[in-house]
Design an enzyme around this catalytic site. Structure first.
Site, PDB file in Angstrom:
ATOM      1  N   GLY A  47       0.768  -1.237   0.000  1.00 28.86           N
ATOM      2  CA  GLY A  47       0.000   0.000   0.000  1.00 28.86           C
ATOM      3  C   GLY A  47       0.796   1.282   0.000  1.00 28.86           C
ATOM      4  O   GLY A  47       1.690   1.512  -0.821  1.00 28.86           O
ATOM      5  N   THR A  49       3.006   2.363   2.080  1.00 29.11           N
ATOM      6  CA  THR A  49       4.438   2.218   2.363  1.00 29.11           C
ATOM      7  C   THR A  49       5.192   1.928   1.062  1.00 29.11           C
ATOM      8  O   THR A  49       6.261   2.490   0.800  1.00 29.11           O
ATOM      9  CB  THR A  49       4.676   1.082   3.376  1.00 29.11           C
ATOM     10  OG1 THR A  49       3.845   1.276   4.511  1.00 29.11           O
ATOM     11  CG2 THR A  49       6.131   1.042   3.812  1.00 29.11           C
ATOM     12  N   VAL A  77      -7.594  -6.841   3.110  1.00 30.65           N
ATOM     13  CA  VAL A  77      -6.958  -8.136   2.884  1.00 30.65           C
ATOM     14  C   VAL A  77      -5.803  -7.946   1.907  1.00 30.65           C
ATOM     15  O   VAL A  77      -6.016  -7.621   0.741  1.00 30.65           O
ATOM     16  CB  VAL A  77      -7.965  -9.166   2.320  1.00 30.65           C
ATOM     17  CG1 VAL A  77      -7.265 -10.506   2.085  1.00 30.65           C
ATOM     18  CG2 VAL A  77      -9.147  -9.331   3.260  1.00 30.65           C
ATOM     19  N   ARG A 227      14.272   7.295  37.841  1.00 30.41           N
ATOM     20  CA  ARG A 227      15.444   6.930  38.641  1.00 30.41           C
ATOM     21  C   ARG A 227      15.070   5.871  39.667  1.00 30.41           C
ATOM     22  O   ARG A 227      15.839   4.960  39.940  1.00 30.41           O
ATOM     23  CB  ARG A 227      16.013   8.164  39.327  1.00 30.41           C
ATOM     24  CG  ARG A 227      16.689   9.152  38.386  1.00 30.41           C
ATOM     25  CD  ARG A 227      17.105  10.406  39.140  1.00 30.41           C
ATOM     26  NE  ARG A 227      17.987  10.084  40.243  1.00 30.41           N
ATOM     27  CZ  ARG A 227      18.114  10.844  41.342  1.00 30.41           C
ATOM     28  NH1 ARG A 227      17.379  11.946  41.481  1.00 30.41           N
ATOM     29  NH2 ARG A 227      18.948  10.509  42.304  1.00 30.41           N
ATOM     30  N   LYS A 289       0.735  18.009  49.128  1.00 28.28           N
ATOM     31  CA  LYS A 289       1.937  17.373  49.692  1.00 28.28           C
ATOM     32  C   LYS A 289       1.584  15.926  50.021  1.00 28.28           C
ATOM     33  O   LYS A 289       0.604  15.664  50.723  1.00 28.28           O
ATOM     34  CB  LYS A 289       2.369  18.121  50.948  1.00 28.28           C
ATOM     35  CG  LYS A 289       3.756  17.756  51.460  1.00 28.28           C
ATOM     36  CD  LYS A 289       4.843  18.349  50.576  1.00 28.28           C
ATOM     37  CE  LYS A 289       6.228  18.153  51.188  1.00 28.28           C
ATOM     38  NZ  LYS A 289       6.444  19.045  52.336  1.00 28.28           N
ATOM     39  N   HIS A 290       2.354  15.005  49.502  1.00 33.60           N
ATOM     40  CA  HIS A 290       2.119  13.573  49.729  1.00 33.60           C
ATOM     41  C   HIS A 290       0.684  13.174  49.389  1.00 33.60           C
ATOM     42  O   HIS A 290       0.005  12.485  50.152  1.00 33.60           O
ATOM     43  CB  HIS A 290       2.464  13.194  51.157  1.00 33.60           C
ATOM     44  CG  HIS A 290       3.916  13.416  51.504  1.00 33.60           C
ATOM     45  ND1 HIS A 290       4.936  12.825  50.801  1.00 33.60           N
ATOM     46  CD2 HIS A 290       4.509  14.182  52.458  1.00 33.60           C
ATOM     47  CE1 HIS A 290       6.100  13.207  51.308  1.00 33.60           C
ATOM     48  NE2 HIS A 290       5.869  14.031  52.310  1.00 33.60           N
ATOM     49  N   GLY A 319       8.104  22.533  49.570  1.00 33.09           N
ATOM     50  CA  GLY A 319       8.440  21.369  48.764  1.00 33.09           C
ATOM     51  C   GLY A 319       7.228  20.671  48.173  1.00 33.09           C
ATOM     52  O   GLY A 319       7.302  19.503  47.791  1.00 33.09           O
ATOM     53  N   GLU A 342       8.218  22.033  44.273  1.00 31.33           N
ATOM     54  CA  GLU A 342       8.705  20.989  43.369  1.00 31.33           C
ATOM     55  C   GLU A 342       8.140  21.142  41.961  1.00 31.33           C
ATOM     56  O   GLU A 342       8.870  21.047  40.974  1.00 31.33           O
ATOM     57  CB  GLU A 342       8.323  19.602  43.912  1.00 31.33           C
ATOM     58  CG  GLU A 342       9.070  19.187  45.170  1.00 31.33           C
ATOM     59  CD  GLU A 342      10.428  18.601  44.872  1.00 31.33           C
ATOM     60  OE1 GLU A 342      10.835  18.560  43.695  1.00 31.33           O
ATOM     61  OE2 GLU A 342      11.093  18.171  45.835  1.00 31.33           O
ATOM     62  N   ASN A 432      -9.734   8.774  56.803  1.00 28.52           N
ATOM     63  CA  ASN A 432     -10.896   9.628  57.079  1.00 28.52           C
ATOM     64  C   ASN A 432     -10.530  11.092  56.851  1.00 28.52           C
ATOM     65  O   ASN A 432      -9.448  11.516  57.235  1.00 28.52           O
ATOM     66  CB  ASN A 432     -11.360   9.438  58.519  1.00 28.52           C
ATOM     67  CG  ASN A 432     -12.047   8.110  58.752  1.00 28.52           C
ATOM     68  OD1 ASN A 432     -12.875   7.696  57.973  1.00 28.52           O
ATOM     69  ND2 ASN A 432     -11.724   7.449  59.863  1.00 28.52           N
ATOM     70  N   ARG A 452     -12.303   9.443  62.743  1.00 27.72           N
ATOM     71  CA  ARG A 452     -12.810  10.713  62.216  1.00 27.72           C
ATOM     72  C   ARG A 452     -12.653  11.831  63.255  1.00 27.72           C
ATOM     73  O   ARG A 452     -12.465  12.995  62.902  1.00 27.72           O
ATOM     74  CB  ARG A 452     -14.277  10.545  61.808  1.00 27.72           C
ATOM     75  CG  ARG A 452     -14.783  11.596  60.840  1.00 27.72           C
ATOM     76  CD  ARG A 452     -16.061  11.128  60.165  1.00 27.72           C
ATOM     77  NE  ARG A 452     -15.812   9.929  59.369  1.00 27.72           N
ATOM     78  CZ  ARG A 452     -15.262   9.935  58.163  1.00 27.72           C
ATOM     79  NH1 ARG A 452     -14.917  11.071  57.601  1.00 27.72           N
ATOM     80  NH2 ARG A 452     -15.075   8.808  57.507  1.00 27.72           N
ATOM     81  N   ARG A 534     -20.999   9.524  49.427  1.00 24.16           N
ATOM     82  CA  ARG A 534     -19.732   9.592  50.149  1.00 24.16           C
ATOM     83  C   ARG A 534     -18.574   9.645  49.147  1.00 24.16           C
ATOM     84  O   ARG A 534     -18.736   9.302  47.968  1.00 24.16           O
ATOM     85  CB  ARG A 534     -19.572   8.402  51.083  1.00 24.16           C
ATOM     86  CG  ARG A 534     -19.181   7.129  50.389  1.00 24.16           C
ATOM     87  CD  ARG A 534     -18.987   5.976  51.369  1.00 24.16           C
ATOM     88  NE  ARG A 534     -18.408   4.838  50.687  1.00 24.16           N
ATOM     89  CZ  ARG A 534     -18.511   3.581  51.102  1.00 24.16           C
ATOM     90  NH1 ARG A 534     -19.196   3.301  52.195  1.00 24.16           N
ATOM     91  NH2 ARG A 534     -17.935   2.601  50.430  1.00 24.16           N
ATOM     92  N   HIS A 538      -8.848   5.966  49.390  1.00 28.44           N
ATOM     93  CA  HIS A 538      -7.847   5.189  50.117  1.00 28.44           C
ATOM     94  C   HIS A 538      -6.541   5.097  49.342  1.00 28.44           C
ATOM     95  O   HIS A 538      -6.495   5.438  48.174  1.00 28.44           O
ATOM     96  CB  HIS A 538      -8.385   3.787  50.400  1.00 28.44           C
ATOM     97  CG  HIS A 538      -9.561   3.786  51.317  1.00 28.44           C
ATOM     98  ND1 HIS A 538     -10.819   3.420  50.892  1.00 28.44           N
ATOM     99  CD2 HIS A 538      -9.679   4.149  52.611  1.00 28.44           C
ATOM    100  CE1 HIS A 538     -11.657   3.525  51.916  1.00 28.44           C
ATOM    101  NE2 HIS A 538     -11.000   3.963  52.959  1.00 28.44           N
TER     102      HIS A 538
END
Length: 538
Positions: A47, A49, A77, A227, A289-290, A319, A342, A432, A452, A534, A538
């Site tokens: 085709g 290519t 095909v 790293r 943070k985190h 940070g 950061e 919580n 909580r 809710r 987690h």
């Protein structure tokens, strides 16, 4: 029943005599074809290519001349033929295979250069159902798998990035390839088709609203090696799944060093949180943070929103990761660079702001071009031992809920605004979670506690620390609205929030002791609203 191997040892070196080139992504294909032709390799192609190679004046044979059968059905095909697959799959040192090749006039193919129809790109661009289906490649994966299975004798290339290594190998070793190279390329080839099929199967599940398909595969393409992971002794890499969602995976790094594993995790958390606040309703800033927010705020200007977010917990913000929901301007950039940060992520940034940030060479600056839509679910996944937990992203929006006032006193207009703000933030805080908000600014955030009550107390302590740091007479929790991402099972958590000065509460409701909690709120003249939804995280 398993197929039994004849255990014919693979040769170390294989001479490349014939190559089949059939690619959708034609990056570097003409240059590769010319280099192969110069090495005396016979070229077969299909085709577009074939047209590209022939147009460059390079000798190339159309696959239809090999198969004796023309391309049909709009090119659907063309390579699904024994003359092609026999050439890939024949074990050159097996007498029976060699006899079959001679009997049927099959020529061995030693190199397969194949890449696939752009299904991922079509899907990401929002192609309609027929267009997306039409871009499912069939012949390409079949050739890749056939040639890669027979890597003892055949090299399979699926990535233009590997063309230079192939040519270096051929030039250095008289047109031969090493078994170790063929093994690596085979592993890469099977990973490519696996990721491709994963994308297709997930698209079908999405398009047909199949929530729990029998087989679920999540595939990705390597964006970068890291790293290390969360800790230096862990190995890690970043893969992109092709989801059409603005964020850290699709962002442009304008400056700064490579993002770490934790940077990426935290930056994603920050940007998803700030996206809860549409820019047309005003500037917003989230500091993470985190993976937990340490400050979130809205304000008439972006710089003021930043100052207000920072004031919530300037110690933890050191940070951290900063996400903004609108154009990052010079005034805001001037404020941000005063603090060690950061990563900054924004939809857009002005040239003046970028120049200011450039003075901090290690500060990463990312732009995304847009905000992710928090209402679009998508998928999230988490590994467990021997399994994979997959769910839709939490796309619940407080604006869409049927909020019910359950106390004698209804919230004031400002309390309504702050409660909704707090519940948006709670969705992005580890459970919580308890969040105090006053006048569009987080006053205190309690995250990730087993109790909580402890979350409420920690958030209040944070608010007291912020008051001292900023010279305020009283913590912002005084007169604040508080959100809990899940129901209060007892009144003690509510009473801890009231002790901190909260005057309005928003929570899902649904506890067996709801009435006890409502009575405690009424006793203290506190307004309470149930959401019915809710936001565990987690």
């Amino acid at each position: 029943m398993a197929v039994v191997s004849k255990k014919i040892p693979a040769p170390d070196k294989v001479q490349i005599k014939t190559a089949l080139l059939s690619v959708s992504d034609k990056t570097g294909i003409v240059e590769l074809a010319r280099a192969l032709a110069d090495l005396g390799v016979k070229l077969l192609s299909t085709g577009g290519t074939h047209k590209a190679i022939a147009a460059a004046g390079i000798a190339v044979t159309d696959v239809s001349e090999v198969t004796g059968f023309p391309e049909i059905m709009d090119g659907r095909v063309k390579t699904l033929h024994p003359m092609v697959h026999g050439g890939f799959l024949a074990i050159r040192d097996d007498e029976e295979h060699v006899a079959a090749m001679k009997a049927h006039g099959i020529e061995g193919i030693d190199l397969a250069v194949i890449n696939l129809y752009p299904f991922e790109e079509v899907r990401a661009a929002g192609g309609d159902y027929p267009t997306t289906v039409e871009n499912i490649d069939i012949g390409g994966p079949a050739m890749i798998r056939a040639s890669a299975k027979n890597h003892a004798y055949v090299v399979t290339l699926t990535d233009p990035a590997d063309y230079p290594e192939l040519l270096e190998s051929l030039k250095a070793d008289a047109g031969q390839t090493a078994y170790s190279f063929r093994q690596r390329m085979a592993a890469k080839a099977f990973a490519r088709t696996a990721a491709y099929d994963a994308m297709i199967s997930n698209w079908f599940a999405e398009a047909l609203a199949i929530d729990t398909p029998r087989h679920r595969v999540i595939g990705g393409v390597l964006k970068e090696e890291m790293r290390y992971g969360e800790n230096p002794h862990q190995k890690a890499a970043f893969y992109v799944t092709g989801e059409n969602r603005p964020g850290v995976a699709t962002a442009t790094l304008l400056q700064g060093k490579q993002l770490s594993y934790n940077n990426i995790n935290d930056t994603d958390a920050a940007f998803e949180l700030v996206a809860e606040f549409p820019p047309e309703k005003g500037p917003a800033v989230a500091i993470i943070k985190h993976a937990n927010p340490c400050g979130v705020a809205v304000a008439p200007t972006l710089v003021e929103a930043y100052r207000r977010a920072l004031a919530c917990d300037s110690t933890s913000a050191f940070g951290g990761i900063i996400a903004v929901n609108s154009l990052l301007d010079a005034e805001t950039a001037e404020e941000i660079v005063k603090l060690f940060t950061e990563v900054i992520i924004a939809p857009e940034v002005t040239e003046e702001a970028q120049a200011i940030i450039a003075a901090k060479k290690n500060l990463r600056l990312l732009t995304t071009g847009a905000l992710p839509d928090p209402r679009i679910p998508g998928l999230t996944a988490k590994t467990v031992s021997g399994g994979l937990l997959v769910q839709t992203r939490d796309n619940g929006m407080v604006e869409d809920l049927d909020l019910k006032v359950v106390t004698k006193r209804a919230p004031t207009e400002q309390e309504w605004l702050d409660m909704k703000f707090a519940f948006k933030v709670a969705k992005h805080v580890k459970s919580n979670a308890v969040i105090y908000v006053k006048d569009g600014q987080t006053a205190g955030i309690g995250a990730g506690q087993m109790s909580r009550v402890d979350s409420a107390r920690i958030a209040a302590i944070k608010a007291e620390d912020a008051a001292k740091a900023n010279g305020w007479a009283t913590p912002l929790t005084h007169g604040s609205s508080v959100a809990s991402e899940a129901f209060y099972p007892f009144a003690d958590g509510l009473l801890a929030a009231i002790a901190a000065g909260a005057t309005a509460v928003i929570q899902p409701g649904g506890s067996m002791r709801d009435q006890e909690v409502i009575d405690a709120a009424d006793e203290h003249n506190v307004a309470m609203v149930f959401t019915g939804m809710r936001h565990f995280r987690h």
